[in-house]
Design an enzyme around this catalytic site. Structure first.
Site, PDB file in Angstrom:
ATOM      1  N   ASP A 181       0.813  -1.222   0.000  1.00 35.57           N
ATOM      2  CA  ASP A 181       0.000   0.000   0.000  1.00 35.57           C
ATOM      3  C   ASP A 181       0.844   1.268   0.000  1.00 35.57           C
ATOM      4  O   ASP A 181       0.386   2.315  -0.453  1.00 35.57           O
ATOM      5  CB  ASP A 181      -1.052   0.006   1.113  1.00 35.57           C
ATOM      6  CG  ASP A 181      -0.507  -0.246   2.497  1.00 35.57           C
ATOM      7  OD1 ASP A 181       0.713  -0.424   2.638  1.00 35.57           O
ATOM      8  OD2 ASP A 181      -1.308  -0.274   3.441  1.00 35.57           O
TER       9      ASP A 181
HETATM   10  C1  LAN Z   1       3.597  -0.826  10.113  1.00 40.25           C
HETATM   11  C2  LAN Z   1       3.479   0.573   9.753  1.00 40.25           C
HETATM   12  C3  LAN Z   1       2.858   0.856   8.435  1.00 40.25           C
HETATM   13  C4  LAN Z   1       1.849  -0.200   8.040  1.00 40.25           C
HETATM   14  C5  LAN Z   1       0.899   0.263   6.916  1.00 40.25           C
HETATM   15  C6  LAN Z   1       1.595   0.775   5.680  1.00 40.25           C
HETATM   16  C7  LAN Z   1       0.029   1.395   7.455  1.00 40.25           C
HETATM   17  C8  LAN Z   1      -0.010  -0.897   6.571  1.00 40.25           C
HETATM   18  O1  LAN Z   1      -1.030  -0.475   5.709  1.00 40.25           O
HETATM   19  C9  LAN Z   1       0.789  -2.100   6.153  1.00 40.25           C
HETATM   20  C10 LAN Z   1       1.705  -2.580   7.308  1.00 40.25           C
HETATM   21  C11 LAN Z   1       2.648  -1.490   7.838  1.00 40.25           C
HETATM   22  C12 LAN Z   1       3.808  -1.367   6.879  1.00 40.25           C
HETATM   23  C13 LAN Z   1       3.242  -1.832   9.203  1.00 40.25           C
HETATM   24  C14 LAN Z   1       3.558  -3.222   9.583  1.00 40.25           C
HETATM   25  C15 LAN Z   1       3.959  -3.492  11.046  1.00 40.25           C
HETATM   26  C16 LAN Z   1       4.772  -2.379  11.660  1.00 40.25           C
HETATM   27  C17 LAN Z   1       6.064  -2.213  10.892  1.00 40.25           C
HETATM   28  C18 LAN Z   1       3.933  -1.109  11.548  1.00 40.25           C
HETATM   29  C19 LAN Z   1       2.601  -1.155  12.261  1.00 40.25           C
HETATM   30  C20 LAN Z   1       4.773  -0.137  12.348  1.00 40.25           C
HETATM   31  C21 LAN Z   1       5.343  -0.981  13.529  1.00 40.25           C
HETATM   32  C22 LAN Z   1       5.089  -2.449  13.174  1.00 40.25           C
HETATM   33  C23 LAN Z   1       6.255  -3.352  13.627  1.00 40.25           C
HETATM   34  C24 LAN Z   1       5.875  -4.801  13.417  1.00 40.25           C
HETATM   35  C25 LAN Z   1       6.586  -3.064  15.086  1.00 40.25           C
HETATM   36  C26 LAN Z   1       7.563  -3.994  15.709  1.00 40.25           C
HETATM   37  C27 LAN Z   1       6.823  -5.068  16.402  1.00 40.25           C
HETATM   38  C28 LAN Z   1       6.919  -6.369  16.107  1.00 40.25           C
HETATM   39  C29 LAN Z   1       5.803  -7.260  16.508  1.00 40.25           C
HETATM   40  C30 LAN Z   1       8.071  -6.951  15.402  1.00 40.25           C
END
Ligand code: LAN
Length: 696
Positions: free
Chosen positions: A427
């Site tokens: 996305d």
């Molecule tokens: C994110 C941030 C952005 C998010 C969007 C683009 C909004 C979404 O539409 C797709 C997934 C994604 C890229 C995403 C995946 C998981 C993340 C990276 C996070 C929510 C930000 C933090 C999270 C990450 C997994 C945090 C660390 C924790 C663990 C369990 C490893």
């Protein structure tokens, strides 16, 4: 142990001089907070609006002329928000919320002998003081969550390592909660892992995290290369550190913590009997070697920040373990910690990524073009700068080790934060592509910076990401079977073992490809048409019977339903023509409150049923109203009431105050998207102007 500090009791006032903090403005969008010590430095770097806004210092902007129409209000909103744009063209922002990240930063730094500036330590302490749970003084999984053992044990340790004495009132109170909850031994597995690294919990008390899994043949359905990228990227260094039983050297603080964290003396704890490692030592060696190889690839491919904040600190410890504190890897890792450290009015936190740069610039630029505000003479320069940033942010090559490190290709993609972080997200690529198309192809005054070929690269990569049932996942295709979820070792998160198809990811691809084909009707026409059709089929299949879509990354129904209705409208499905769109609108309208707004709690995301928030939220109200407008909802009243609510909450300088947290991940952990209160309000208000005019 780090040098002693003087720690005030009350965290309400900053522990450092807030007028001396500056956010470094780099072209590629890195976020680094510097503390200026000398008068010369201060003279050379006067503080900007951005610096002041994000740390909560007054901006004293004059009141704007009162908005008479939704478009006026949107314009006022952008007059404010534009002042926060960096010279590099993007917007910065806090990306906090999770409460399990800062401890990793602190523990990882401590055990590898890395230090912090004194000011950083003080403000991290203050942040944790400010985020103790008001009821009991512990910490939860995220800033709005109730106290848990994981949150309390890890943040307790972080504070002690940062220099807060055991008798400090905040620590005394937190220790009481920790003991009441059963002591650190009752922590979820990720907590046990960190405590083991710090040598205040024994490795025998962990479930095995065998690096040998990496040696198994890749065709096995449970091979780690098939897991969700975040889970496997954390698993790589975790299995390495488990495999070598990494332990910090004992020191007086570690010995003290061993006594503070448990309800009984450390020596008397019956660590679960050492498990029979059925795997023989040479294999263990090969397992840790191959995990280490993956760690090195990951570091080199991401400029040493890695995919996310958890693996960042674990990789750093592994590199230290093998290469030592004099190595180049150590230095690069040390420096990159700062990309995750963010200063806010309540202190310094560790962020969920190195920022949300692409995500934020994507929404505000689309909002400006769709509302027509982009063509206001005094906004043009800002939009050109934004396009320049988007141009620099697109990833132009595949990563160096992308096959051996099990990655999806990246050429043509846009990442979530910066190009250097370098990961394809479906996305983010969709939003990046849309923004560039809006700015380059729909405005007359902008230069063409991103060539057709590069737009085609973005389309090509999106076309590689569709799953068999039409849906799109986040970073990759779904690679593993669903039953892998049964092996999910992280008790605190749901759905993390494999990729899943998400409504938000799917809709972003639908909308970006639909807009792309309007401008380039001859490029891969048939495949694009089929991809969109299959994605729409998927979208229909996952609509809830009540009419909404469950969001996975934003809270919750209002978020995903907005994207879904935008997608449906682009293939001609609106309230009048589609039963599905009608059901969605009726669902949303049924949730509108008497004050004209919407408000749903983050708890909705886990329950998958609507749970009201105590307060109406401007961001969710904007999402819901946009959803209705995409569907061409025929009755104007819900929309004009939403407009009135959002306008009533606008401050005289054009901004909106921060309300409840906006985002979520893995069902349970809330995360902040503070820029949404600008992009979606402005977008909705500008859109409403046209919609309401059209209905007069
Ligand atoms: C994110 C941030 C952005 C998010 C969007 C683009 C909004 C979404 O539409 C797709 C997934 C994604 C890229 C995403 C995946 C998981 C993340 C990276 C996070 C929510 C930000 C933090 C999270 C990450 C997994 C945090 C660390 C924790 C663990 C369990 C490893």
């Amino acid at each position: 142990m780090w040098a002693p500090l003087n720690i005030p009791v009350s965290p309400k006032q900053p522990f450092t001089d807030y007028t001396r903090w500056r956010l470094r403005d780099t072209d590629d969008g890195r976020h680094i907070w510097d503390f200026l010590r000398t008068e010369d430095e201060l003279a050379a770097r006067p503080s900007s609006n951005t610096d002041k806004y994000w740390v909560g210092l007054p901006l004293n902007f004059p009141a704007l002329p009162e908005a008479k129409s939704p478009l006026d209000a949107a314009r006022n909103g952008y007059t404010f928000y534009k002042k926060l744009q960096t010279n590099g063209g993007h917007w910065v922002g806090e990306y906090g919320g999770p409460m399990f990240l800062l401890p990793g930063l602190v523990i990882g730094s401590y055990v590898t002998g890395m230090t912090f500036l004194e000011e950083e330590r003080l403000e991290m302490i203050r942040y944790l003081f400010n985020h103790t749970h008001p009821d009991d003084g512990g910490w939860g999984l995220h800033i709005e969550g109730h106290s848990t053992v994981l949150g309390t044990a890890l943040n307790y340790v972080a504070l002690r390592l940062l220099g807060v004495p055991a008798e400090h009132p905040v620590i005394v109170r937190a220790r009481a909660v920790l003991h009441k909850l059963g002591g650190a031994g009752a922590s979820a597995s990720w907590g046990k892992f960190w405590l083991s690294v710090l040598n205040v919990y024994e490795w025998e008390g962990n479930n095995p995290i065998p690096p040998e899994l990496w040696l198994l043949p890749k065709w096995l359905p449970f091979h780690p290369s098939r897991w969700w990228i975040h889970t496997r990227t954390v698993y790589v260094p975790m299995s390495y550190l488990y495999g070598v039983r990494f332990k910090a050297a004992e020191d007086p603080l570690i010995l003290a913590l061993r006594e503070e964290l448990y309800t009984q003396p450390y020596d008397t704890i019956d660590w679960p009997a050492q498990r029979n490692n059925c795997i023989i030592p040479p294999l263990r060696h090969a397992g840790t070697e191959s995990a280490y190889e993956l760690i090195v690839y990951e570091d080199e491919n991401t400029g040493y920040q890695t995919l996310g904040p958890v693996s960042k600190m674990m990789n750093l410890i592994a590199r230290y373990h093998v290469e030592g504190p004099e190595s180049e890897a150590y230095k690069r890792h040390d420096e990159k910690r700062r990309d995750f450290m963010w200063l806010a009015s309540e202190g310094m936190m560790m962020c969920g990524t190195n920022g949300s740069q692409l995500w934020d610039i994507g929404f505000i630029t689309q909002a400006l073009v769709e509302t027509g505000l982009a063509s206001d003479e005094n906004n043009k320069e800002s939009l050109i700068k934004a396009l320049e940033w988007l141009d620099r942010c697109q990833i132009r090559e595949n990563p160096k080790y992308f096959e051996v490190s099990n990655r999806h290709r990246t050429k043509g993609a846009w990442p979530f934060s910066t190009k250097e972080q370098g990961y394809t997200v479906s996305d983010c690529t969709g939003e990046g592509l849309k923004s560039v198309l809006y700015l380059q192809n729909q405005l007359e005054f902008t230069p063409t910076l991103v060539s057709d070929d590069r737009l085609f690269d973005a389309v090509d990569i999106l076309l590689t990401m569709q799953n068999r049932d039409g849906g799109f996942a986040s970073y990759e295709l779904v690679r593993g079977p669903r039953w892998l979820e049964l092996l999910n070792p992280a008790e605190v998160f749901g759905n993390i073992m494999i990729e899943y198809e998400y409504p938000e990811c799917t809709t972003s691809v639908i909308t970006s490809l639909s807009i792309f084909r309007k401008h380039y009707p001859n490029y891969r026409t048939k495949e694009i048409t089929e991809t969109i059709q299959n994605a729409i089929t998927f979208l229909h299949a996952i609509q809830q019977p009540e009419g909404g879509w469950v969001g996975s990354w934003g809270i919750c129904f209002t978020y995903a339903t907005m994207f879904a209705l935008e997608s449906l409208s682009l293939v001609g499905e609106t309230y009048e023509t589609s039963e599905s769109a009608r059901r969605a609108c009726d669902f949303l309208v049924s949730k509108q409150r008497a004050d004209g707004g919407w408000g749903e709690s983050y708890k909705t995301c886990e329950a998958c049923v609507w749970i009201e928030h105590e307060n109406t939220q401007v961001v969710q109200t904007s999402w819901a109203a946009m959803a209705l407008m995409y569907a061409k909802y025929p009755h104007t009243e819900p929309i004009s009431k939403a407009v009135a609510l959002v306008m009533s909450r606008q401050l005289p300088d054009g901004s909106w105050a921060q309300e409840a947290i906006e985002g979520i991940f893995n069902k349970t952990c809330a995360i902040s998207y503070p820029n949404f209160k600008f992009s979606f309000t402005i977008w909705m208000l500008g859109k409403a102007q046209k919609y309401l005019e059209g209905h007069h």
